[in-house]
Structures are given as structure tokens and as C-alpha cells.
Scaffold this motif. Structure first.
Motif, mmCIF file in Angstrom:
data_model
loop_
_atom_site.group_PDB
_atom_site.id
_atom_site.type_symbol
_atom_site.label_atom_id
_atom_site.label_comp_id
_atom_site.label_asym_id
_atom_site.label_seq_id
_atom_site.Cartn_x
_atom_site.Cartn_y
_atom_site.Cartn_z
ATOM 1 N N ILE A 69 0.844 -1.203 0.000
ATOM 2 C CA ILE A 69 0.000 0.000 0.000
ATOM 3 C C ILE A 69 0.877 1.250 0.000
ATOM 4 C CG2 ILE A 69 -1.614 1.339 1.421
ATOM 5 C CD1 ILE A 69 -2.856 -1.446 2.225
ATOM 6 N N GLN A 70 1.916 1.258 0.837
ATOM 7 C CA GLN A 70 2.825 2.406 0.887
ATOM 8 C C GLN A 70 3.575 2.569 -0.429
ATOM 9 O OE1 GLN A 70 5.119 1.528 4.393
ATOM 10 N NE2 GLN A 70 3.647 2.529 5.757
ATOM 11 N N MET A 107 -0.090 5.169 -1.032
ATOM 12 C CA MET A 107 -1.281 5.332 -0.192
ATOM 13 C C MET A 107 -0.930 4.994 1.250
ATOM 14 S SD MET A 107 -4.175 3.574 -2.665
ATOM 15 C CE MET A 107 -3.301 2.036 -2.876
ATOM 16 N N THR A 108 -1.854 5.311 2.129
ATOM 17 C CA THR A 108 -1.721 4.921 3.533
ATOM 18 C C THR A 108 -2.985 4.178 3.940
ATOM 19 O OG1 THR A 108 -2.656 7.020 4.287
ATOM 20 C CG2 THR A 108 -0.256 6.900 4.119
ATOM 21 N N ALA A 109 -2.864 3.389 5.013
ATOM 22 C CA ALA A 109 -4.011 2.618 5.497
ATOM 23 C C ALA A 109 -3.910 2.454 7.001
ATOM 24 C CB ALA A 109 -4.060 1.251 4.826
ATOM 25 N N SER A 110 -5.057 2.473 7.656
ATOM 26 C CA SER A 110 -5.087 2.241 9.100
ATOM 27 C C SER A 110 -4.835 0.763 9.373
ATOM 28 C CB SER A 110 -6.446 2.661 9.671
ATOM 29 O OG SER A 110 -7.456 1.796 9.174
ATOM 30 N N GLN A 111 -4.442 0.458 10.596
ATOM 31 C CA GLN A 111 -4.192 -0.936 10.966
ATOM 32 C C GLN A 111 -5.462 -1.774 10.827
ATOM 33 O OE1 GLN A 111 -2.360 -0.691 14.902
ATOM 34 N NE2 GLN A 111 -0.542 -1.659 14.005
ATOM 35 N N ILE A 171 -5.186 -3.298 -4.487
ATOM 36 C CA ILE A 171 -4.377 -2.100 -4.221
ATOM 37 C C ILE A 171 -4.267 -1.260 -5.488
ATOM 38 C CG2 ILE A 171 -2.044 -1.298 -3.668
ATOM 39 C CD1 ILE A 171 -1.870 -3.764 -1.742
ATOM 40 N N GLU A 172 -4.032 -1.929 -6.602
ATOM 41 C CA GLU A 172 -3.918 -1.211 -7.878
ATOM 42 C C GLU A 172 -5.232 -0.524 -8.248
ATOM 43 O OE1 GLU A 172 -2.089 0.330 -11.251
ATOM 44 O OE2 GLU A 172 -1.281 -0.469 -9.379
ATOM 45 N N LYS A 173 -6.369 -1.199 -8.006
ATOM 46 C CA LYS A 173 -7.671 -0.568 -8.297
ATOM 47 C C LYS A 173 -7.863 0.692 -7.461
ATOM 48 C CE LYS A 173 -10.230 -4.621 -8.436
ATOM 49 N NZ LYS A 173 -11.459 -5.338 -8.174
ATOM 50 N N MET A 174 -7.524 0.608 -6.160
ATOM 51 C CA MET A 174 -7.683 1.783 -5.294
ATOM 52 C C MET A 174 -6.747 2.909 -5.732
ATOM 53 S SD MET A 174 -8.327 0.260 -1.479
ATOM 54 C CE MET A 174 -7.422 -1.273 -1.539
ATOM 55 N N ARG A 175 -5.537 2.559 -6.138
ATOM 56 C CA ARG A 175 -4.599 3.577 -6.604
ATOM 57 C C ARG A 175 -5.125 4.265 -7.854
ATOM 58 N NH1 ARG A 175 -1.135 4.581 -10.268
ATOM 59 N NH2 ARG A 175 -1.334 2.585 -11.317
ATOM 60 N N MET A 176 -5.694 3.475 -8.773
ATOM 61 C CA MET A 176 -6.218 4.038 -10.017
ATOM 62 C C MET A 176 -7.450 4.915 -9.769
ATOM 63 S SD MET A 176 -5.628 0.796 -12.541
ATOM 64 C CE MET A 176 -6.435 1.513 -13.950
ATOM 65 N N GLN A 209 -6.075 7.541 1.263
ATOM 66 C CA GLN A 209 -6.153 6.956 2.607
ATOM 67 C C GLN A 209 -7.180 5.822 2.588
ATOM 68 O OE1 GLN A 209 -4.559 7.431 5.623
ATOM 69 N NE2 GLN A 209 -5.869 5.812 6.445
ATOM 70 N N ILE A 210 -6.750 4.614 2.946
ATOM 71 C CA ILE A 210 -7.658 3.474 2.975
ATOM 72 C C ILE A 210 -8.145 3.281 4.402
ATOM 73 C CG2 ILE A 210 -7.879 0.991 2.553
ATOM 74 C CD1 ILE A 210 -5.492 1.290 0.602
ATOM 75 N N SER A 211 -9.447 3.277 4.545
ATOM 76 C CA SER A 211 -10.037 3.054 5.866
ATOM 77 C C SER A 211 -10.950 1.820 5.774
ATOM 78 C CB SER A 211 -10.836 4.271 6.309
ATOM 79 O OG SER A 211 -11.919 4.477 5.419
ATOM 80 N N VAL A 212 -11.406 1.386 6.923
ATOM 81 C CA VAL A 212 -12.309 0.236 6.964
ATOM 82 C C VAL A 212 -13.554 0.539 6.159
ATOM 83 C CG1 VAL A 212 -13.735 -1.207 8.466
ATOM 84 C CG2 VAL A 212 -11.427 -0.614 9.155
#
Length: 196
Positions: free
Chosen positions: A153-154, A158-162, A183-188, A193-196
Motif C-alpha cells: 500500500i505504501q 497510499m496509507t491505510a489504518s491498521q 491495491i492497484e484498483k484503489m490507486r487508479m 487513505q484506505i479506511s475500513v
């Protein structure tokens, strides 16, 4: 010499060995390690790639011929040999001959599934390890998966919570390829910031 997967990149920045053997049962990680070797070859002027599949009935003499042959289109070649069962059918005689008489114009990349202890004690493997680089790729276990995902993710910016990483690890159920694709889909999509 034996290297860990994470040491491969820095090794390839410094030098290119004449032989590489990459073994493991995690297809994504094996593919990425092979890609690193291929890219290092290109950076070093190796444009031509010969791919061989050493399945039942494979003529190991063909490997010897290819390893000794001059390239048609470039001065150097990458010869990639995929051995699906991890054991040369000629008990490694052809590999021993290629190792004993290396062609400086070629880099040999062997790709196998995870090799058992008996195979790692064979003469061909020990000679190859002494003349080149051996990389054993271990599966990412359940406890390592969140850390592996966090690094991916980094690396994607991007960043993500635990909590998000823990849920992510639970959802992909150890399927690394699915994790990388998500991860690639979220980046695109432009997620930062990825959260629950």
C-alpha cells in the motif's frame, strides 16, 4: 550464493550473475523476482530472451546448444528455463556442463517450484548456487500478510489504518495476486487513505 528476495534488488544494482535459480510456490512473488532479473538484464544491454520449458521429453542438449550459441540479434542473451517439477530429467548433467563452461554472453535463469532438501543437496544445485545466485521464495504466512500488504500500500503511494489492513488481509484470504489487484484498483481510483 543464497539471497533473500528482499536482497535481490540491491544485488542486481551492483552486478549481474551468470546464473540465477528462483524457486518457490507463490506465483506472484516468483514472477516479480523473475521480472527483476529480466529488467536488470535489459539495463545491462541484454535484449534477447530465450524461453525454454523443461517438461517431460525436454532435450537438455538443446540447453547446452543454446548456452553455447551466439546471439543472432544482440551480443548477449537471457536464457530462461522453466522446470515445472524442479528436477532436471537428465539428473542435472546438462546444467553441470553449462555451469562448468559459462558463456559470458548469456545469463541463465532457472525457475522452479519450491525445491525440497534432497534437491538442494544435488551436485547440480550446489554448483549452480556456487556459480550464481539462488533465491528461495517462501509463502507469506498469515502473520506476515498484514505487514506485506502495508508495504504494498505504501509503495503504491497510499496509507491505510491498521484496522483496514487487518480487514484487507482477512478478505483476500492469502491470495497475494488478489491483494495486489485491489491495491492497484484503489490507486487508479485516486484513493490516498484506505479506511475500513
Amino acid at each position: 550464493m543464497k539471497l533473500k528476495t528482499e536482497q535481490l534488488g540491491s544485488h542486481l544494482q551492483k552486478q549481474l550473475a551468470p546464473f540465477y535459480i528462483i524457486s518457490g510456490d507463490e506465483p506472484l512473488l516468483v514472477q516479480e523476482a523473475c521480472d527483476q532479473v529480466r529488467m536488470a538484464c535489459k539495463r545491462n544491454g541484454i535484449e534477447e530472451r530465450e524461453l525454454m520449458h523443461a517438461e517431460a521429453g525436454f532435450d537438455w542438449g538443446n540447453l547446452i546448444d543454446q548456452a553455447n550459441a551466439m546471439s543472432l540479434f544482440s551480443s548477449r542473451r537471457l536464457i530462461e528455463v522453466r522446470i515445472p517439477n524442479g528436477k532436471p530429467s537428465d539428473k542435472g548433467k546438462a546444467l553441470l556442463e553449462v555451469i562448468a563452461h559459462p558463456n559470458p554472453d548469456n545469463v541463465i535463469l532457472l525457475v522452479t517450484p519450491r525445491l525440497d532438501a534432497a534437491t538442494q543437496k544435488t551436485k547440480w544445485f550446489k554448483e549452480l548456487e556456487a556459480a550464481g545466485v539462488a533465491i528461495a521464495i517462501w509463502p507469506i504466512d498469515r502473520n506476515q500478510l498484514p505487514g506485506w500488504l502495508q508495504r504494498r500500500i505504501q509503495a503504491a503511494g497510499m496509507t491505510a489504518s491498521q484496522d483496514a489492513v487487518a480487514l484487507f488481509a482477512q478478505k483476500i484470504e492469502g491470495n497475494l495476486l488478489a491483494g495486489v489487484q485491489e491495491i492497484e484498483k484503489m490507486r487508479m481510483m485516486g484513493t490516498q487513505q484506505i479506511s475500513v
